[in-house]
Design a protein around this motif. Sequence first.
Motif, PDB file in Angstrom:
ATOM      1  N   ASN A  18       1.097  -1.196   0.171  1.00 45.90           N
ATOM      2  CA  ASN A  18      -0.552   0.034  -0.152  1.00 45.90           C
ATOM      3  C   ASN A  18       0.888   0.761  -0.198  1.00 45.90           C
ATOM      4  O   ASN A  18       0.462   2.627  -0.884  1.00 45.90           O
ATOM      5  N   SER A  19       1.952   1.725   0.645  1.00 42.01           N
ATOM      6  CA  SER A  19       2.414   2.352   0.798  1.00 42.01           C
ATOM      7  C   SER A  19       3.379   2.535  -0.539  1.00 42.01           C
ATOM      8  O   SER A  19       3.862   3.771  -0.750  1.00 42.01           O
ATOM      9  N   SER A  20       3.834   1.683  -1.267  1.00 42.96           N
ATOM     10  CA  SER A  20       4.334   1.791  -2.323  1.00 42.96           C
ATOM     11  C   SER A  20       3.374   2.075  -3.313  1.00 42.96           C
ATOM     12  O   SER A  20       3.386   2.951  -4.447  1.00 42.96           O
ATOM     13  N   ALA A  21       2.150   1.454  -3.508  1.00 44.76           N
ATOM     14  CA  ALA A  21       0.941   2.192  -4.496  1.00 44.76           C
ATOM     15  C   ALA A  21       0.973   3.557  -3.861  1.00 44.76           C
ATOM     16  O   ALA A  21       0.949   4.384  -5.567  1.00 44.76           O
ATOM     17  N   LEU A  22       1.079   4.191  -2.866  1.00 41.15           N
ATOM     18  CA  LEU A  22       0.700   6.199  -2.562  1.00 41.15           C
ATOM     19  C   LEU A  22       2.441   6.372  -3.493  1.00 41.15           C
ATOM     20  O   LEU A  22       1.531   7.448  -3.638  1.00 41.15           O
ATOM     21  N   VAL A  26       1.076   9.404  -5.768  1.00 39.01           N
ATOM     22  CA  VAL A  26       1.901  10.653  -5.971  1.00 39.01           C
ATOM     23  C   VAL A  26       2.426  11.363  -6.592  1.00 39.01           C
ATOM     24  O   VAL A  26       2.740  12.582  -7.130  1.00 39.01           O
ATOM     25  N   PHE A  27       4.370  10.560  -6.683  1.00 46.52           N
ATOM     26  CA  PHE A  27       5.119  11.443  -7.052  1.00 46.52           C
ATOM     27  C   PHE A  27       5.289  10.709  -8.640  1.00 46.52           C
ATOM     28  O   PHE A  27       6.056  11.636  -9.952  1.00 46.52           O
ATOM     29  N   VAL A  28       4.725   9.563  -9.406  1.00 42.05           N
ATOM     30  CA  VAL A  28       4.868   8.840 -10.833  1.00 42.05           C
ATOM     31  C   VAL A  28       3.939   9.440 -11.620  1.00 42.05           C
ATOM     32  O   VAL A  28       3.723   9.458 -12.784  1.00 42.05           O
ATOM     33  N   PHE A  29       2.534   9.385 -11.125  1.00 41.37           N
ATOM     34  CA  PHE A  29       0.757   9.447 -11.197  1.00 41.37           C
ATOM     35  C   PHE A  29       0.560  10.415 -11.055  1.00 41.37           C
ATOM     36  O   PHE A  29      -0.779  10.951 -10.449  1.00 41.37           O
ATOM     37  N   GLU A  31      -0.990  13.333 -12.509  1.00 36.65           N
ATOM     38  CA  GLU A  31      -1.902  13.590 -12.186  1.00 36.65           C
ATOM     39  C   GLU A  31      -3.446  12.808 -12.085  1.00 36.65           C
ATOM     40  O   GLU A  31      -4.354  13.414 -12.575  1.00 36.65           O
ATOM     41  N   THR A  32      -3.388  11.897 -11.729  1.00 35.82           N
ATOM     42  CA  THR A  32      -4.180  11.182 -10.579  1.00 35.82           C
ATOM     43  C   THR A  32      -5.037  12.133  -8.982  1.00 35.82           C
ATOM     44  O   THR A  32      -6.077  11.766  -8.830  1.00 35.82           O
ATOM     45  N   LEU A  33      -3.934  13.087  -8.450  1.00 35.79           N
ATOM     46  CA  LEU A  33      -4.408  13.766  -7.613  1.00 35.79           C
ATOM     47  C   LEU A  33      -5.337  14.802  -7.886  1.00 35.79           C
ATOM     48  O   LEU A  33      -5.882  16.130  -9.469  1.00 35.79           O
ATOM     49  N   GLN A  34      -6.819  15.241  -6.835  1.00 38.57           N
ATOM     50  CA  GLN A  34      -7.178  16.254  -7.575  1.00 38.57           C
ATOM     51  C   GLN A  34      -7.284  17.712  -6.591  1.00 38.57           C
ATOM     52  O   GLN A  34      -5.890  18.177  -6.051  1.00 38.57           O
ATOM     53  N   LYS A  35      -8.001  18.446  -7.773  1.00 41.80           N
ATOM     54  CA  LYS A  35      -7.763  19.932  -8.305  1.00 41.80           C
ATOM     55  C   LYS A  35      -7.994  20.076  -7.168  1.00 41.80           C
ATOM     56  O   LYS A  35      -9.354  20.531  -6.676  1.00 41.80           O
ATOM     57  N   LYS A  36      -7.489  21.480  -5.765  1.00 43.63           N
ATOM     58  CA  LYS A  36      -7.651  21.953  -5.370  1.00 43.63           C
ATOM     59  C   LYS A  36      -8.029  23.515  -5.750  1.00 43.63           C
ATOM     60  O   LYS A  36      -7.104  23.886  -5.859  1.00 43.63           O
ATOM     61  N   PRO A  37      -8.805  23.860  -5.115  1.00 41.10           N
ATOM     62  CA  PRO A  37      -9.159  25.542  -5.899  1.00 41.10           C
ATOM     63  C   PRO A  37      -8.928  26.467  -4.602  1.00 41.10           C
ATOM     64  O   PRO A  37      -8.248  26.123  -3.945  1.00 41.10           O
ATOM     65  N   GLU A  38      -8.171  27.612  -4.979  1.00 36.44           N
ATOM     66  CA  GLU A  38      -7.217  28.379  -4.122  1.00 36.44           C
ATOM     67  C   GLU A  38      -8.034  29.084  -3.072  1.00 36.44           C
ATOM     68  O   GLU A  38      -7.672  29.082  -1.697  1.00 36.44           O
TER      69      GLU A  38
END
Length: 110
Positions: A18-22, A26-29, A31-38
Amino acid sequence: YAEITDFTYVWIGIVALNSSALALLVFVFPETLQKKPENESLSLVGIVTRELGNFRALITKNPYLGGRLLEELCTKMADTGSISMPFMMATFGFSQIQALFAFHIPMFVG
């Protein structure tokens, strides 16, 4: 006579996977992170309030969802599957593997 007693290495493996998947997400992909409005706050109370509001809106907008959730709650409260193995072990003195074979294997087979 099999007895399952120690799952330490299994849990260590699961945590490592699970840690390696996280880390990959975060670091390799990124673009999968959610964009946070300012202008959005990151306070815990604000996040919980927003999520509960979304959940309430989902239930109130769909007329069948509230009844279905209540039905699932009542069905799961009446289910004895989650307590069957500890009950068999406490009442009849079975080990984990004996309780598994005595109760859960017949459910899968027949």
